[in-house]
Design an enzyme around this catalytic site. Structure first.
Site, PDB file in Angstrom:
ATOM      1  N   ALA A   1       0.847  -1.205   0.000  1.00 22.39           N
ATOM      2  CA  ALA A   1       0.000   0.000   0.000  1.00 22.39           C
ATOM      3  C   ALA A   1       0.882   1.256   0.000  1.00 22.39           C
ATOM      4  CB  ALA A   1      -0.924  -0.005   1.215  1.00 22.39           C
TER       5      ALA A   1
ATOM      6  N   TRP B   1       5.315 -11.394   3.520  1.00 21.75           N
ATOM      7  CA  TRP B   1       4.917 -12.690   4.072  1.00 21.75           C
ATOM      8  C   TRP B   1       3.660 -13.233   3.391  1.00 21.75           C
ATOM      9  CZ3 TRP B   1       5.953 -13.711   9.882  1.00 21.75           C
ATOM     10  CH2 TRP B   1       7.189 -13.168  10.262  1.00 21.75           C
ATOM     11  N   ALA B   2       3.040 -12.441   2.515  1.00 17.80           N
ATOM     12  CA  ALA B   2       1.773 -12.869   1.915  1.00 17.80           C
ATOM     13  C   ALA B   2       2.019 -14.048   0.993  1.00 17.80           C
ATOM     14  CB  ALA B   2       1.150 -11.713   1.137  1.00 17.80           C
TER      15      ALA B   2
ATOM     16  N   GLU C   1      -9.315 -19.758  -3.885  1.00 20.99           N
ATOM     17  CA  GLU C   1      -9.184 -19.821  -2.429  1.00 20.99           C
ATOM     18  C   GLU C   1     -10.569 -19.822  -1.812  1.00 20.99           C
ATOM     19  OE1 GLU C   1      -6.433 -16.912  -0.904  1.00 20.99           O
ATOM     20  OE2 GLU C   1      -4.836 -17.629  -2.205  1.00 20.99           O
TER      21      GLU C   1
ATOM     22  N   ASP D   1       1.353   0.752  14.931  1.00 21.34           N
ATOM     23  CA  ASP D   1       1.887   2.117  15.098  1.00 21.34           C
ATOM     24  C   ASP D   1       0.993   3.195  14.485  1.00 21.34           C
ATOM     25  OD1 ASP D   1       4.082   0.873  16.220  1.00 21.34           O
ATOM     26  OD2 ASP D   1       5.263   0.936  14.380  1.00 21.34           O
TER      27      ASP D   1
ATOM     28  N   HIS E   1      -6.451 -16.536  10.899  1.00 23.15           N
ATOM     29  CA  HIS E   1      -6.342 -17.477   9.779  1.00 23.15           C
ATOM     30  C   HIS E   1      -6.568 -18.877  10.330  1.00 23.15           C
ATOM     31  CE1 HIS E   1      -4.844 -19.541   6.245  1.00 23.15           C
ATOM     32  NE2 HIS E   1      -4.786 -18.379   5.613  1.00 23.15           N
TER      33      HIS E   1
ATOM     34  N   ARG F   1     -13.538 -17.478   5.975  1.00 22.40           N
ATOM     35  CA  ARG F   1     -12.416 -17.712   6.877  1.00 22.40           C
ATOM     36  C   ARG F   1     -12.817 -17.751   8.354  1.00 22.40           C
ATOM     37  NH1 ARG F   1      -7.294 -14.117   5.480  1.00 22.40           N
ATOM     38  NH2 ARG F   1      -7.023 -15.622   3.814  1.00 22.40           N
TER      39      ARG F   1
ATOM     40  N   HIS G   1      -4.127 -12.940  12.053  1.00 22.10           N
ATOM     41  CA  HIS G   1      -3.621 -12.791  10.683  1.00 22.10           C
ATOM     42  C   HIS G   1      -3.809 -11.389  10.124  1.00 22.10           C
ATOM     43  CE1 HIS G   1      -2.519 -14.042   6.683  1.00 22.10           C
ATOM     44  NE2 HIS G   1      -3.709 -13.740   6.181  1.00 22.10           N
TER      45      HIS G   1
ATOM     46  N   GLU H   1      -3.436  -2.141   5.520  1.00 19.52           N
ATOM     47  CA  GLU H   1      -4.038  -2.839   6.664  1.00 19.52           C
ATOM     48  C   GLU H   1      -4.325  -1.928   7.852  1.00 19.52           C
ATOM     49  OE1 GLU H   1      -2.117  -6.498   7.854  1.00 19.52           O
ATOM     50  OE2 GLU H   1      -3.462  -6.729   9.561  1.00 19.52           O
TER      51      GLU H   1
ATOM     52  N   ARG I   1     -12.781 -10.519   6.198  1.00 26.40           N
ATOM     53  CA  ARG I   1     -12.182 -10.281   4.879  1.00 26.40           C
ATOM     54  C   ARG I   1     -12.165 -11.547   4.006  1.00 26.40           C
ATOM     55  NH1 ARG I   1      -7.068 -10.874   2.795  1.00 26.40           N
ATOM     56  NH2 ARG I   1      -6.077 -11.355   4.791  1.00 26.40           N
TER      57      ARG I   1
HETATM   58  C1  SIN Z   1      -3.314 -17.135   2.473  1.00 22.02           C
HETATM   59  O1  SIN Z   1      -2.465 -17.391   1.630  1.00 22.02           O
HETATM   60  O2  SIN Z   1      -4.043 -17.991   2.973  1.00 22.02           O
HETATM   61  C2  SIN Z   1      -3.474 -15.730   2.933  1.00 22.02           C
HETATM   62  C3  SIN Z   1      -4.234 -14.977   1.958  1.00 22.02           C
HETATM   63  C4  SIN Z   1      -4.867 -13.785   2.610  1.00 22.02           C
HETATM   64  O3  SIN Z   1      -4.738 -13.574   3.796  1.00 22.02           O
HETATM   65  O4  SIN Z   1      -5.570 -13.077   1.911  1.00 22.02           O
END
Ligand code: SIN
Length: 508
Positions: free
Chosen positions: A20, A51-52, A119, A212, A233, A277, A333, A357, A368
């Site tokens: 972002a 980390w995504a 997903e 922060d 997650h 989720r 997460h 975020e 989300r």
């Molecule tokens: C994941 O790979 O499961 C994370 C994807 C996300 O948080 O949008």
């Protein structure tokens, strides 16, 4: 005449180096602004974007279909107008920045077409990815591109301690480049400081995710919203040093099993492993508690685990997991709420913008949809980058607060002990399930903790102390939001005597 103390100026100051912040910096620079991007991260890997795993959702030419999925995952709580912005601009933003400007090598099939992944809670394959390490493959080229851009300066290992406000407007920040705070004055200040994982015992975020931006904005008087919606997650490694087992695994056929080897998700939702989720996370927690363990079975994957998900397979091997049954547990997460912003990233304070975020755009509501966080960061980053330049504000040197001289001797034990208490409180009382008494107890503990940290801050100052202060402020805001919302929805799941009685009647 008194001399102006050393300071820096920029047309646009961006705080944070995830997707972002990078997108906001890129767009502002394209519009000819002089941009300074500061980040406390010493390495790109310190930003959550790196980390995504799963990928970045596109609309794949059908914004209405993506909109339906976003709204359904949020249980109807997302703001339809904000979702419209996201889905209408998704494909153009991905095309412009990720494909044309950065040339990200998203995975392709043998015929050369993109290998769109699926997903949970997505009704179709529409997620672009690079292995299951998409964030790394986006962020590093993005930072390199900005580093080479003549109108952008990227300053790493530079923490922002306070916002500079004057007559109700934000004029920049104080960084930790000088012992008493180094002023950086800006026409527009854009916060892109990421999430809050460091407020929990177990998280999929880097440890610098201490809330922060949310804390600094709130302390300066900006509106915040939806902070009770902390997303867990469903499938993080259940052990020391948790890591993410991407939703993409379930999208490609991995299934969840209890300690007896039985699948259970059909009992919770018609979409089973591909349910939203929040539903899957609570189911995993319940089955883990009832049977002792839940595993993600990757033997049922359509492709080969090692070939399709090499990074995750390596993480498993590093933790001594050789087989196909990976123990999993829910893990903090993502924060769905944050600094309240409009469709262009404007906060309620003049001169202050926020993206990514740390914000509440309304896109996620109470829960989300997977792989929309990178997309939200990209779309809102570009919009904010354009808007801040359009507002044509120039940096103005105003009186800046002076901090106490840094005391590098902050006893590590002080910060570590306070953080431990904060994390335990958040995990126990503001986790996947909450109850009103627990939330009230958490608020009391957090208020005391903040008082102790404030007392300490009166005599000392340091980056760690500010991170601790920010974590306390953000945790308190989350507890307050949770306490004020009596409706159980999405990630804010309240367990009360009435809800437990209603559930057992339904089971009978
Ligand atoms: C994941 O790979 O499961 C994370 C994807 C996300 O948080 O949008």
């Amino acid at each position: 005449m008194s001399e102006t103390p050393p300071h820096d100026t920029a047309d646009v100051l961006v705080v944070g180096s995830g997707i972002a912040g990078c997108a906001a910096a890129l767009q502002a620079a394209r519009e000819d602004a002089e941009v300074l991007l500061v980040t406390k991260a010493e390495r790109p890997t310190d930003a959550s974007t790196d980390w995504a795993q799963g990928g970045i959702s596109t609309a794949r030419g059908d914004p209405e279909a993506l909109k339906r999925d976003v709204l359904a995952a949020s249980d109807g709580t997302a703001d339809p107008d904000a979702v419209d912005v996201l889905v209408r601009e998704a494909d153009a933003a991905v095309e412009d920045v990720l494909l044309e400007t950065l040339e990200i090598p998203f995975d392709e099939r043998e015929n050369g077409a993109f290998d769109y992944a699926r997903e949970a809670a997505h009704s179709e394959r529409r997620i672009l990815h690079v292995d299951a390490a998409t964030g790394t493959h986006i962020l590093r080229p993005f930072l390199n591109y900005l580093d080479d851009h003549e109108r952008v300066e990227v300053r790493q290992d530079t923490a922002v301690l306070e916002l500079i406000t004057h007559e109700g407007r934000v004029h920049g920040v104080l960084t930790d480049e000088d012992a008493t705070g180094h002023p950086v004055y800006a026409g527009a200040t854009v916060l892109a400081t990421g999430g809050i994982g460091a407020l929990y015992l177990r998280s999929t975020n880097p440890e610098g995710a201490t809330g922060d931006g949310i804390a600094m904005a709130a302390l300066a008087g900006a509106d915040v919203a939806d902070l009770e919606y902390v997303q867990f997650h469903p499938t993080a490694f259940d052990g020391e040093d948790p890591f993410l087992l991407s939703e993409a695994l379930r999208g490609e056929g991995a299934v969840l099993r209890d300690a007896d080897g039985d699948r259970f998700m059909d009992d919770y939702h018609p979409d089973a492993e591909l349910a939203p989720r929040d539903v899957v996370a609570r189911a995993v927690a319940a089955e883990r508690e009832a049977t002792g363990e839940v595993v993600l079975d990757v033997q049922t994957l359509e492709g080969d685990f090692e070939d399709e998900f090499p990074g995750i397979a390596e993480n498993c091997r590093d933790r001594g997991i050789d087989g196909y049954q990976i123990p999993v547990a829910p893990c903090e997460h993502f924060l769905c709420g944050g600094i309240d912003v409009d469709h262009d990233g404007r906060t309620s304070l003049e001169g202050l913008y926020a993206v990514g975020e740390c914000t509440r755009t309304g896109v996620h509501g109470a829960n989300r949809l997977a792989s929309t966080s990178l997309l939200e960061g990209l779309v809102w980053g570009l919009r904010a980058g354009e808007t801040v330049v359009g507002c044509e504000a120039k940096p103005r040197v105003v009186d800046a607060p002076t901090l106490r001289d840094s005391d590098p001797a902050l006893p590590e034990r002080f910060a570590a002990e306070k953080f431990r208490r904060l994390r335990r409180t958040m995990a126990e009382q503001l986790g996947l399930e909450r109850d009103p008494d627990g939330i009230a107890r958490a608020s009391a503990v957090l208020r005391r903790l903040k008082g102790e940290v404030d007392a300490y801050t009166r005599t000392r100052t340091s980056r760690e102390l500010y991170e601790l202060r920010n974590a306390c402020v953000t945790a308190l805001l989350i507890a307050r939001a949770a306490g004020e919302n009596a409706e159980s929805r999405g990630c804010h799941h309240l367990v009360t005597e009435e809800s437990t009685a209603a559930e057992s009647t339904a089971d009978d």
